[in-house]
Design a protein around this motif. Structure first.
Motif, mmCIF file in Angstrom:
data_model
loop_
_atom_site.group_PDB
_atom_site.id
_atom_site.type_symbol
_atom_site.label_atom_id
_atom_site.label_comp_id
_atom_site.label_asym_id
_atom_site.label_seq_id
_atom_site.Cartn_x
_atom_site.Cartn_y
_atom_site.Cartn_z
ATOM 1 N N UNK A 140 38.209 46.271 29.059
ATOM 2 C CA UNK A 140 36.859 46.475 29.567
ATOM 3 C C UNK A 140 36.815 47.672 30.523
ATOM 4 N N UNK A 141 35.602 48.100 30.809
ATOM 5 C CA UNK A 141 35.336 49.124 31.831
ATOM 6 C C UNK A 141 36.152 50.392 31.611
ATOM 7 N N UNK A 155 45.517 49.659 31.189
ATOM 8 C CA UNK A 155 45.642 50.482 32.380
ATOM 9 C C UNK A 155 44.229 50.759 32.879
ATOM 10 N N UNK A 156 43.905 50.189 34.048
ATOM 11 C CA UNK A 156 42.518 50.159 34.521
ATOM 12 C C UNK A 156 42.158 51.427 35.304
ATOM 13 N N UNK A 164 42.499 42.607 31.672
ATOM 14 C CA UNK A 164 41.687 43.417 30.772
ATOM 15 C C UNK A 164 40.700 44.292 31.549
ATOM 16 N N UNK A 165 41.027 44.624 32.824
ATOM 17 C CA UNK A 165 40.173 45.464 33.681
ATOM 18 C C UNK A 165 38.796 44.836 33.864
ATOM 19 N N UNK A 166 38.758 43.506 33.894
ATOM 20 C CA UNK A 166 37.462 42.823 33.933
ATOM 21 C C UNK A 166 37.007 42.477 35.340
ATOM 22 N N UNK A 167 37.816 42.745 36.367
ATOM 23 C CA UNK A 167 37.467 42.326 37.730
ATOM 24 C C UNK A 167 37.211 43.562 38.583
ATOM 25 N N UNK A 171 35.614 42.736 44.609
ATOM 26 C CA UNK A 171 35.390 41.287 44.602
ATOM 27 C C UNK A 171 36.626 40.521 45.048
ATOM 28 N N UNK A 172 37.779 41.235 45.184
ATOM 29 C CA UNK A 172 39.017 40.562 45.577
ATOM 30 C C UNK A 172 39.144 40.605 47.093
ATOM 31 N N UNK A 173 39.197 39.505 47.705
ATOM 32 C CA UNK A 173 39.339 39.438 49.171
ATOM 33 C C UNK A 173 40.772 39.097 49.514
#
Length: 698
Positions: A140-141, A155-156, A164-167, A171-173
């Motif tokens: 993704x993305x 590889x994002x 899958x580069x979906x996050x 959003x990660x704390x």
């Protein structure tokens, strides 16, 4: 109780991971690498470690599972082969939040129409594939698809993470140690600036001290923290007549009498008289020895005591560091020479057992599989040192499973990577490159023809052998015991496996027809000139059953007559003769074979081979009855005499030498298969098959 609950939770998580891994491994074992798609002759499957990719051959080509490659569609006739082709279901496009333990994705349709630009790294075995290699439906993305050790990962780009580069990274704390308010007694929790692991410290209020502000401390002006006075202490640790009262947090406070101070009231406020040395009352307390000096005195204290006048009891002060217990999460406090220490239960660590090892030490529960060794690589990160033959983030993948070597190459583990032992015509790290040669392969380079036979190449892989008169077979490996003819007096030689048999002409006899006999010639019991003769019983017989075509020739029915289609190495109406290799077919252009006969080149020159019931040099003669008495034509015909001999005149709808066959319509389906346009139904042996008749050579 808390420790047991934590252990139970860890065991449960491990069982879930194992179940998922077993399920994924089972699906990988079931995946058939290089299998064709039963529903689409152009598609085939590749099995990688974490997913399957369905590829589509380039336009105008089809996939051949036996060759593991795409060839022209006109060369493929086994699209319905259920042995090497399977039903393949492609996963629908899922949202980034959905997961599948072993999904199937479809590569872009033009993935095989452009060369794959591969960059192979000897250190990590990294293969970067173009975007058409399935990334448009997997990462993704705008993530880039990479192949590392047979595992497809993404590889994002900057700002995205995840398998899958979906996050979205924002959003990660990160973990906030201050969120649990670890500082006691009103202390303020402060994250250390620049810390990557959120290390914190406590800023204590007046009257409290310690890493977590959980110990009483002095107030401004040296006054002891006036903690709320409670009941008397169960056991009094205070010295020199001081009284003990409890304080908040299960602590205590000593109320000292005049002349003493300190946490335990163990410090005397009296001072020695300077310059008097030890002449006055001994100023050293607790059995200390007074030593006079030029400016006064010095106390040599007994064990366990310290201070100017040996007024401090070190053992009692240290013992107090474990009251109240500073160890958290069930840890046990004990004293050493200068401070306290905590014996932490399993799963916890730190000065006060305040750290959960499972959260701070990624190697606490070894994540490495197959006897891999875990090493801490950074904050909350690890790397696995894998045994030989294993790769992957967790040593979860065997180097050669699935086989990365293409076109039948053999995979060999080599250190942290692998080597491919490629077939002769391929090269490259994964045998992906076809060797380009300046000359086409010649199967006659190593002469396969035996017994002085001559090899002639018919293609890059096929050949024919021109044998001497005494040998025959594909490679001239079989002896022809009838060349030269050992039979005398016109006898016919019939070759057998390891010898021959002479068929003699009357009145000759003997193993080589060398003897003459005086007895009359036996009369043939056959009703026809040429034997064997058909039975005059009326039957509807399939001319191709049993198959009259020899040497694997294909049989088709044409106008109620068997028509043979011979392999390239054989000729004759019934494919009964080995084709003689010659540079010219001109001799046959001067020979006319009648009644459907065909010309072929033999050792004696051009000759006609005739279909039944014709015979003769030019197939001009027809087998017929020997006599009309008795009538050989049965009930379906009438025997008459002609200038050429006897002949059966058949009733309407009947034919044959003896009127034994029923005439069937021209569109009668002798072969049961309904073949598509361009192919015909023929019998190969006794099995009907659809074939392009041009593949046979007459």
């Amino acid at each position: 109780m808390k420790v047991e609950y934590t252990r139970l939770l860890i065991v449960l998580v491990c069982l879930i991971i194992k179940c998922v891994d077993v399920n994924g491994s089972s699906k990988r074992e079931q995946c058939r690498d290089f299998a064709g798609d039963l529903s689409n002759c152009q598609r085939f499957i590749r099995c990688f470690y974490n997913l399957r990719v369905l590829f589509t051959c380039a336009s105008g080509t089809a996939y051949v599972p036996e060759l593991q490659t795409c060839v022209g569609k006109e060369l493929v006739d086994d699209c319905n082969d259920s042995k090497n082709r399977i039903e393949i279901t492609v996963n629908s496009n899922s949202t980034p939040g959905e997961t599948d333990d072993y999904p199937t994705i479809e590569a872009d349709l033009n993935a095989l129409e452009i060369p794959l630009q591969k960059s192979l790294s000897s250190d990590f075995g990294l293969t970067v594939t173009p975007k058409q290699f399935g990334c448009s439906s997997y990462c993704y993305n705008e993530g880039i698809c990479v192949l590392v050790g047979q595992r497809i990962t993404c590889r994002c780009p900057s700002g995205f993470i995840g398998v899958r580069c979906q996050v979205t990274q924002s959003a990660i704390s990160t973990r906030d140690f201050c969120s649990s308010a670890p500082c006691a007694n009103g202390g303020a929790c402060v994250i250390t600036p620049g810390s990557v692991d959120n290390v914190f410290s406590c800023t204590c209020t007046a009257g409290w001290t310690g890493r977590l502000c959980d110990y009483p401390g002095p107030l401004p002006g040296g006054v002891v923290n006036p903690a709320p006075v409670g009941t008397a202490c169960p056991s009094n640790p205070c010295l020199n007549g001081a009284s003990c009262v409890t304080t908040q947090g299960n602590g205590f406070r000593c109320v000292c009498v005049a002349g003493f101070t300190g946490v335990l009231c163990d410090i005397s406020t009296g001072a020695a008289v300077i310059g008097t040395g030890c002449s006055t009352t001994n100023p050293c307390s607790n059995a200390g020895v007074c030593v006079p000096t030029t400016v006064g005195y010095q106390c040599q204290c007994a064990g366990g005591f310290s201070g100017t006048n040996c007024q401090s009891n070190s053992a009692l002060a240290l013992r107090n560091l474990c009251q109240p217990n500073p160890c958290r999460n069930g840890g046990s406090c004990y004293l050493n020479q200068t401070n306290f220490a905590c014996a932490c239960p399993t799963g916890f660590g730190g000065t006060c057992c305040e750290l959960t090892l499972a959260a701070t030490n990624p190697c606490f529960v070894n994540p490495c599989l197959n006897s891999g060794t875990c090493q801490i690589a950074g904050t909350n990160t690890y790397r696995c040192i894998c045994p030989t033959g294993l790769v992957g983030t967790r040593c979860e993948q065997r180097m050669c499973d699935p086989n990365p070597c293409l076109y039948g190459g053999v995979c060999l583990p080599y250190g942290d990577s692998f080597l491919c032992q490629c077939p002769p015509q391929y090269t490259g790290r994964c045998c992906e490159l076809l060797l380009v040669t300046t000359a086409a392969p010649n199967p006659c380079t190593v002469n396969p023809c035996l017994n002085s036979g001559t090899c002639t190449a018919t293609s890059a892989t096929e050949f024919t052998c021109s044998c001497t008169s005494s040998y025959y077979g594909r490679c001239c490996e079989l002896r022809n015991f009838c060349q030269p003819n050992p039979c005398y007096n016109g006898g016919a030689c019939i070759p057998t496996t390891n010898a021959y048999v002479c068929s003699c002409v009357y009145p000759n006899s003997g193993s080589n027809c060398e003897l003459r006999i005086a007895t009359p010639a036996p009369q043939s019991s056959c009703a026809c000139i040429l034997c064997p003769c058909p039975t005059p019983t009326t039957t509807t017989t399939n001319p191709c059953l049993p198959n009259p075509c020899q040497n694997n020739g294909g049989c088709a029915v044409t106008q109620n007559t068997a028509q043979c289609y011979c392999p390239s190495a054989f000729t004759g109406y019934y494919c009964q003769y080995t084709r003689k290799r010659t540079l010219s077919t001109a001799p046959c252009s001067n020979v006319t074979c009648l009644n459907g006969g065909e010309c072929y080149m033999s050792d004696q020159g051009p000759q006609c081979t005739c279909p039944k019931p014709y015979f003769g040099e030019h197939c001009e003669l027809m087998n017929r009855p020997r006599s009309c008495d008795p009538n050989p034509c049965g009930q379906s015909g009438q025997c008459i005499s002609t200038k050429d001999g006897y002949k059966c005149i058949c009733k309407n709808g009947m034919t044959g030498i003896l009127c034994e066959q029923v005439i069937m319509p021209n569109d009668y389906r002798w072969c049961p298969l309904n073949c598509q346009a361009g192919t015909s139904c023929v019998y190969e042996g006794t099995i009907p098959k659809c074939r392009v008749l041009s593949v046979y050579k007459h």
